[in-house]
Design a protein around this motif. Structure first.
Motif, PDB file in Angstrom:
ATOM      1  N   ASP A  46       0.824  -1.205   0.000  1.00 33.56           N
ATOM      2  CA  ASP A  46       0.000   0.000   0.000  1.00 33.56           C
ATOM      3  C   ASP A  46       0.862   1.261   0.000  1.00 33.56           C
ATOM      4  O   ASP A  46       0.374   2.344   0.328  1.00 33.56           O
ATOM      5  N   GLY A  47       2.135   1.122  -0.349  1.00 35.98           N
ATOM      6  CA  GLY A  47       3.065   2.241  -0.289  1.00 35.98           C
ATOM      7  C   GLY A  47       2.966   3.183  -1.478  1.00 35.98           C
ATOM      8  O   GLY A  47       2.091   3.067  -2.335  1.00 35.98           O
ATOM      9  N   ASN A  48       3.900   4.100  -1.541  1.00 34.97           N
ATOM     10  CA  ASN A  48       3.936   5.118  -2.596  1.00 34.97           C
ATOM     11  C   ASN A  48       5.058   4.888  -3.600  1.00 34.97           C
ATOM     12  O   ASN A  48       5.331   5.759  -4.414  1.00 34.97           O
ATOM     13  N   ARG A  49       5.721   3.729  -3.512  1.00 34.00           N
ATOM     14  CA  ARG A  49       6.769   3.419  -4.472  1.00 34.00           C
ATOM     15  C   ARG A  49       6.186   2.493  -5.537  1.00 34.00           C
ATOM     16  O   ARG A  49       5.894   2.935  -6.632  1.00 34.00           O
ATOM     17  N   PHE A  50       6.043   1.223  -5.211  1.00 38.59           N
ATOM     18  CA  PHE A  50       5.454   0.251  -6.135  1.00 38.59           C
ATOM     19  C   PHE A  50       4.282  -0.437  -5.453  1.00 38.59           C
ATOM     20  O   PHE A  50       4.289  -0.605  -4.249  1.00 38.59           O
ATOM     21  N   ARG A  51       3.342  -0.878  -6.255  1.00 37.93           N
ATOM     22  CA  ARG A  51       2.321  -1.823  -5.801  1.00 37.93           C
ATOM     23  C   ARG A  51       2.275  -2.913  -6.856  1.00 37.93           C
ATOM     24  O   ARG A  51       2.220  -2.627  -8.049  1.00 37.93           O
ATOM     25  N   VAL A  52       2.310  -4.156  -6.406  1.00 33.32           N
ATOM     26  CA  VAL A  52       2.499  -5.281  -7.324  1.00 33.32           C
ATOM     27  C   VAL A  52       1.514  -6.398  -6.996  1.00 33.32           C
ATOM     28  O   VAL A  52       1.270  -6.698  -5.823  1.00 33.32           O
ATOM     29  N   ARG A  53       1.009  -7.030  -8.037  1.00 36.63           N
ATOM     30  CA  ARG A  53       0.237  -8.270  -7.885  1.00 36.63           C
ATOM     31  C   ARG A  53       0.683  -9.207  -9.010  1.00 36.63           C
ATOM     32  O   ARG A  53       0.783  -8.803 -10.169  1.00 36.63           O
ATOM     33  N   TYR A  54       0.951 -10.466  -8.629  1.00 38.24           N
ATOM     34  CA  TYR A  54       1.448 -11.462  -9.572  1.00 38.24           C
ATOM     35  C   TYR A  54       0.350 -12.430  -9.999  1.00 38.24           C
ATOM     36  O   TYR A  54      -0.538 -12.754  -9.214  1.00 38.24           O
ATOM     37  N   TYR A  55       0.502 -12.917 -11.240  1.00 37.66           N
ATOM     38  CA  TYR A  55      -0.449 -13.867 -11.826  1.00 37.66           C
ATOM     39  C   TYR A  55       0.309 -14.870 -12.693  1.00 37.66           C
ATOM     40  O   TYR A  55       1.423 -14.616 -13.125  1.00 37.66           O
ATOM     41  N   ARG A  56      -0.367 -15.967 -12.981  1.00 38.33           N
ATOM     42  CA  ARG A  56       0.068 -16.882 -14.044  1.00 38.33           C
ATOM     43  C   ARG A  56      -1.010 -16.847 -15.105  1.00 38.33           C
ATOM     44  O   ARG A  56      -2.204 -16.878 -14.800  1.00 38.33           O
ATOM     45  N   ASP A  57      -0.571 -16.777 -16.359  1.00 39.72           N
ATOM     46  CA  ASP A  57      -1.541 -16.771 -17.450  1.00 39.72           C
ATOM     47  C   ASP A  57      -1.878 -18.211 -17.843  1.00 39.72           C
ATOM     48  O   ASP A  57      -1.420 -19.157 -17.208  1.00 39.72           O
TER      49      ASP A  57
END
Length: 162
Positions: A46-57
């Motif tokens: 929830d920061g102000n640098r990066f927000r990331v979510r990973y997936y597999r296609d």
């Protein structure tokens, strides 16, 4: 969005960001695979640098949705190239791990194509393109629609005994 309290500057967190995947993508629990080593890019959801979510296609390739926040700024209003390189380091290395190769990054080459506006959600695509001996090659790109912001090539080296 800085606030000053008793001489200290604090950054107010940004509102939630939609990091939803595409149809057919399945959420991927990256920290469960590699543990706390994802702190630099993924460490503050929830920061102000990066927000990331990973997936597999559908083909089991690792995909990421990433928001580049104001703390990634380089050129005014745009992400710093080093922030994009850090994202490639994490995502492409993780792609190798997700494909069954415990690795460290040996060499990372980034080609910058377009300036990436801040506070934009982009996709990082990754593909393990070869594995021979201890060398694993992973390619990726940071994009949104037809716009490619950067392309990366990562030579990964497997960790003996892992």
């Amino acid at each position: 969005m800085a606030k000053t309290t008793a001489g200290k500057v604090s950054i107010t967190p940004r509102p939630p960001v939609d990091l939803s995947g595409e149809a057919g993508w399945v959420p991927f629990d990256a920290p469960a695979l590699v543990g706390e080593s994802l702190r630099f890019v993924s460490g503050e959801p929830d920061g102000n640098r990066f927000r990331v979510r990973y997936y597999r296609d559908g083909e089991q390739h690792l995909q990421a949705r990433i928001w580049f926040g104001p703390e990634t700024e380089g050129p005014p209003g745009h992400a710093h190239g080093g922030s994009m390189a850090a994202v490639f380091d994490e995502v492409l290395g993780l792609a190798a791990w997700a494909a069954g190769y415990p690795i460290v990054v040996g060499n990372l080459n980034v080609s910058f194509r377009n300036l990436l506006p801040l506070q934009k959600v982009v996709t990082v695509e990754s593909r393990v393109v070869s594995a021979a001996g201890r060398k694993v090659m992973v390619h990726g790109r940071i994009c949104h629609g037809e716009t490619v912001y950067a392309e990366g090539e990562c030579l990964c080296i497997t960790i003996p005994g892992k």
